[in-house]
Design a protein around this motif. Structure first.
Motif, PDB file in Angstrom:
ATOM      1  N   VAL A 134      32.685 130.123  10.199  1.00 30.61           N
ATOM      2  CA  VAL A 134      33.131 129.146  11.191  1.00 30.61           C
ATOM      3  C   VAL A 134      31.972 128.777  12.115  1.00 30.61           C
ATOM      4  CG1 VAL A 134      34.610 128.818  13.207  1.00 30.61           C
ATOM      5  CG2 VAL A 134      35.539 129.856  11.141  1.00 30.61           C
ATOM      6  N   HIS A 135      31.877 127.485  12.431  1.00 30.08           N
ATOM      7  CA  HIS A 135      30.913 127.011  13.421  1.00 30.08           C
ATOM      8  C   HIS A 135      31.714 126.438  14.593  1.00 30.08           C
ATOM      9  CE1 HIS A 135      27.124 125.668  15.048  1.00 30.08           C
ATOM     10  NE2 HIS A 135      27.566 124.428  15.141  1.00 30.08           N
ATOM     11  N   MET A 136      31.536 127.025  15.771  1.00 33.36           N
ATOM     12  CA  MET A 136      32.294 126.598  16.938  1.00 33.36           C
ATOM     13  C   MET A 136      31.348 126.420  18.115  1.00 33.36           C
ATOM     14  SD  MET A 136      35.490 128.523  18.850  1.00 33.36           S
ATOM     15  CE  MET A 136      36.559 128.290  17.443  1.00 33.36           C
ATOM     16  N   THR A 137      31.407 125.246  18.746  1.00 29.56           N
ATOM     17  CA  THR A 137      30.570 124.983  19.911  1.00 29.56           C
ATOM     18  C   THR A 137      31.450 124.557  21.073  1.00 29.56           C
ATOM     19  OG1 THR A 137      30.214 122.633  19.398  1.00 29.56           O
ATOM     20  CG2 THR A 137      28.663 124.216  18.447  1.00 29.56           C
ATOM     21  N   VAL A 138      30.890 124.683  22.281  1.00 29.05           N
ATOM     22  CA  VAL A 138      31.577 124.236  23.482  1.00 29.05           C
ATOM     23  C   VAL A 138      30.591 123.425  24.311  1.00 29.05           C
ATOM     24  CG1 VAL A 138      30.999 126.298  24.828  1.00 29.05           C
ATOM     25  CG2 VAL A 138      33.007 124.950  25.444  1.00 29.05           C
ATOM     26  N   CYS A 139      31.103 122.356  24.906  1.00 31.22           N
ATOM     27  CA  CYS A 139      30.331 121.564  25.874  1.00 31.22           C
ATOM     28  C   CYS A 139      31.091 121.616  27.193  1.00 31.22           C
ATOM     29  CB  CYS A 139      30.167 120.121  25.400  1.00 31.22           C
ATOM     30  SG  CYS A 139      29.188 119.091  26.525  1.00 31.22           S
ATOM     31  N   VAL A 140      30.442 122.110  28.236  1.00 37.55           N
ATOM     32  CA  VAL A 140      31.075 122.279  29.541  1.00 37.55           C
ATOM     33  C   VAL A 140      30.642 121.141  30.457  1.00 37.55           C
ATOM     34  CG1 VAL A 140      31.480 123.867  31.447  1.00 37.55           C
ATOM     35  CG2 VAL A 140      30.938 124.775  29.176  1.00 37.55           C
ATOM     36  N   TYR A 141      31.611 120.528  31.141  1.00 39.37           N
ATOM     37  CA  TYR A 141      31.344 119.400  32.029  1.00 39.37           C
ATOM     38  C   TYR A 141      31.632 119.795  33.477  1.00 39.37           C
ATOM     39  CZ  TYR A 141      31.242 116.333  27.927  1.00 39.37           C
ATOM     40  OH  TYR A 141      30.928 115.733  26.725  1.00 39.37           O
ATOM     41  N   GLY A 142      30.750 119.367  34.380  1.00 36.84           N
ATOM     42  CA  GLY A 142      30.943 119.605  35.801  1.00 36.84           C
ATOM     43  C   GLY A 142      30.438 118.431  36.607  1.00 36.84           C
ATOM     44  N   THR A 143      30.387 118.608  37.920  1.00 36.33           N
ATOM     45  CA  THR A 143      29.942 117.517  38.789  1.00 36.33           C
ATOM     46  C   THR A 143      28.458 117.220  38.624  1.00 36.33           C
ATOM     47  OG1 THR A 143      29.694 119.156  40.574  1.00 36.33           O
ATOM     48  CG2 THR A 143      31.732 117.875  40.529  1.00 36.33           C
ATOM     49  N   HIS A 144      27.689 118.160  38.024  1.00 37.57           N
ATOM     50  CA  HIS A 144      26.258 117.940  37.797  1.00 37.57           C
ATOM     51  C   HIS A 144      25.954 117.778  36.317  1.00 37.57           C
ATOM     52  CE1 HIS A 144      25.929 118.806  41.947  1.00 37.57           C
ATOM     53  NE2 HIS A 144      25.891 120.113  41.864  1.00 37.57           N
ATOM     54  N   GLY A 145      26.806 117.056  35.591  1.00 37.40           N
ATOM     55  CA  GLY A 145      26.510 116.782  34.186  1.00 37.40           C
ATOM     56  C   GLY A 145      27.186 117.759  33.248  1.00 37.40           C
ATOM     57  N   ASP A 146      26.576 117.966  32.087  1.00 39.20           N
ATOM     58  CA  ASP A 146      27.170 118.806  31.054  1.00 39.20           C
ATOM     59  C   ASP A 146      26.107 119.695  30.429  1.00 39.20           C
ATOM     60  OD1 ASP A 146      26.110 117.500  28.424  1.00 39.20           O
ATOM     61  OD2 ASP A 146      26.834 115.806  29.605  1.00 39.20           O
ATOM     62  N   THR A 147      26.569 120.627  29.595  1.00 41.61           N
ATOM     63  CA  THR A 147      25.653 121.581  28.960  1.00 41.61           C
ATOM     64  C   THR A 147      25.211 121.155  27.579  1.00 41.61           C
ATOM     65  OG1 THR A 147      27.485 122.806  27.966  1.00 41.61           O
ATOM     66  CG2 THR A 147      26.777 123.490  30.163  1.00 41.61           C
ATOM     67  N   GLY A 148      25.829 120.073  27.028  1.00 41.00           N
ATOM     68  CA  GLY A 148      25.623 119.783  25.629  1.00 41.00           C
ATOM     69  C   GLY A 148      26.365 120.806  24.781  1.00 41.00           C
ATOM     70  N   ASP A 149      26.351 120.608  23.476  1.00 38.74           N
ATOM     71  CA  ASP A 149      27.095 121.496  22.576  1.00 38.74           C
ATOM     72  C   ASP A 149      26.346 122.821  22.415  1.00 38.74           C
ATOM     73  OD1 ASP A 149      28.966 119.511  22.239  1.00 38.74           O
ATOM     74  OD2 ASP A 149      28.028 118.708  20.430  1.00 38.74           O
ATOM     75  N   ARG A 150      26.999 123.921  22.799  1.00 36.78           N
ATOM     76  CA  ARG A 150      26.409 125.256  22.704  1.00 36.78           C
ATOM     77  C   ARG A 150      27.274 126.133  21.808  1.00 36.78           C
ATOM     78  NH1 ARG A 150      22.796 126.389  26.860  1.00 36.78           N
ATOM     79  NH2 ARG A 150      22.217 124.482  27.941  1.00 36.78           N
ATOM     80  N   SER A 151      26.635 126.940  21.006  1.00 40.85           N
ATOM     81  CA  SER A 151      27.349 127.793  20.061  1.00 40.85           C
ATOM     82  C   SER A 151      28.160 128.860  20.789  1.00 40.85           C
ATOM     83  CB  SER A 151      26.367 128.462  19.101  1.00 40.85           C
ATOM     84  OG  SER A 151      27.031 129.402  18.287  1.00 40.85           O
ATOM     85  N   LEU A 152      29.385 129.098  20.303  1.00 42.17           N
ATOM     86  CA  LEU A 152      30.248 130.131  20.871  1.00 42.17           C
ATOM     87  C   LEU A 152      30.253 131.412  20.047  1.00 42.17           C
ATOM     88  CD1 LEU A 152      33.505 128.385  22.170  1.00 42.17           C
ATOM     89  CD2 LEU A 152      31.815 129.651  23.487  1.00 42.17           C
ATOM     90  N   LEU A 153      29.542 131.435  18.946  1.00 47.56           N
ATOM     91  CA  LEU A 153      29.630 132.587  18.043  1.00 47.56           C
ATOM     92  C   LEU A 153      28.277 133.242  17.808  1.00 47.56           C
ATOM     93  CD1 LEU A 153      32.231 131.200  15.475  1.00 47.56           C
ATOM     94  CD2 LEU A 153      32.613 132.767  17.375  1.00 47.56           C
TER      95      LEU A 153
END
Length: 331
Positions: free
Chosen positions: A126-145
């Motif tokens: 499995v390939h799973m990524t998360v992108c976190v958004y806040g008031t100062h932009g985002d993190t881009g897609d980052r691996s969760l595994l």
């Protein structure tokens, strides 16, 4: 090699560095980049490897220098990091842009706790990524595994922690999950907790509660999840000062609870924030209930008042604890 630029007027599209080499010397490469729009005052840059599929040798970065050729504003920073950060690891480095007489943002480590049922047994396919958004932009897609910490695995539940370095995001708003797999499978994701590693709170909770059917032949599944609620410590001066009295009765397969919240009679004891409660029993826990419909008052949680709420939930056994909190909005 790809770069993203974040400014007061927005974020750039990915800038691929593959064909932009203008000058090259020993251990030094220079690029000329033409951004199509004015991003305003730059505050953050993300530098990394776009594709997670191809295997590449490691790239070491020692120093970065940027100059606006119109204004001659110049920024330089020592990085001394190597990508990927570990085997099959994070392929992105973020750094703040510092300008004279202007306070720059900091790079912080975020801890992402994933609560799930069956991801750990399938992490090799499995390939799973998360992108976190806040008031100062985002993190881009980052691996969760990758680089998992604090792994807990039971018969019907599991959890693990992933550390992610990023320029501080401010107040978090949402996360976007991207899921794909080499084989057909179902992945049951319960929720995500996000917080700064060096702080106990706030903890941003993203309720997912979904089983994703992943098809090996289809594109990635994308799921956007807004923040469900925020858990904060007891240091806020205007937190609710209350006692809670809960009585249970059991019609059919559901349990009805009457919840009475006694808001304290102190200055600042009330709140206009959105209040939530979770009940914990010896067999299960309830879903998140937002306490908004008081049986007595149109505007609940005012100083010195008692508000009654009725909720229906699945059977959780003998009640042993509750979680109560709010999202910090309003006075």
């Amino acid at each position: 090699l790809v770069m993203f630029f974040y400014g007061s007027n927005g974020k750039s599209d990915p800038v691929s560095m593959g064909n932009k080499v203008e000058h090259q010397a020993k251990n030094q490469v220079a690029y000329d980049i033409h951004l199509p729009t004015d991003l305003g005052m730059l505050y953050k840059v993300r530098l990394g490897l776009q594709s997670s599929e191809t295997s590449i040798s490691q790239l070491s970065f020692h120093h970065v220098k940027m100059q606006n050729t119109s204004t001659l504003d110049t920024f330089s920073l020592t990085i001394n990091k190597t990508l990927p950060l570990s085997l099959n690891g994070d392929r992105w480095i973020e750094f703040p842009v510092e300008w004279p007489l202007k306070e720059a943002l900091s790079v912080v480590t975020y801890h992402i706790t994933v609560f799930s049922r069956n991801i750990l047994t399938k992490r090799n396919v499995v390939h799973m990524t998360v992108c976190v958004y806040g008031t100062h932009g985002d993190t881009g897609d980052r691996s969760l595994l990758w680089s998992l910490e604090n792994v807990h695995q039971g018969e019907d539940s599991e959890s693990f922690v992933v550390a992610m370095d990023a320029v501080e995001l401010g107040e978090l708003d949402k996360v976007v999950l991207l899921i794909s797999s080499k084989t057909d499978c179902k992945l049951d994701v319960k929720k995500l907790h996000l917080k700064e590693a060096l702080k106990d709170d706030p903890i941003y909770v993203f309720e997912v509660n979904e089983a994703f059917s992943v098809d090996a032949n289809n594109p990635k599944i994308q799921k956007e999840i807004p923040v469900s609620f925020v858990i904060k410590g007891d240091k806020r001066k205007n937190d609710i000062d209350n006692n809670s009295h809960i009585e249970g009765s059991q019609p059919g397969n559901l349990t009805e609870y009457t919840i009475k919240v006694y808001t304290g009679d102190k200055r600042g004891a009330g709140t206009d924030a959105n209040v939530h409660i979770i009940l914990f029993g010896n067999e299960d826990k309830s879903e998140v209930f937002h306490l908004s419909q008081s049986l007595e008052h149109q505007d609940p949680f005012e100083r010195g008042r008692v508000d009654t709420f009725k909720i229906m939930t699945k059977k959780i056994g003998s009640l042993h604890s509750i979680e109560i909190g709010h999202d910090g909005k309003g006075f």
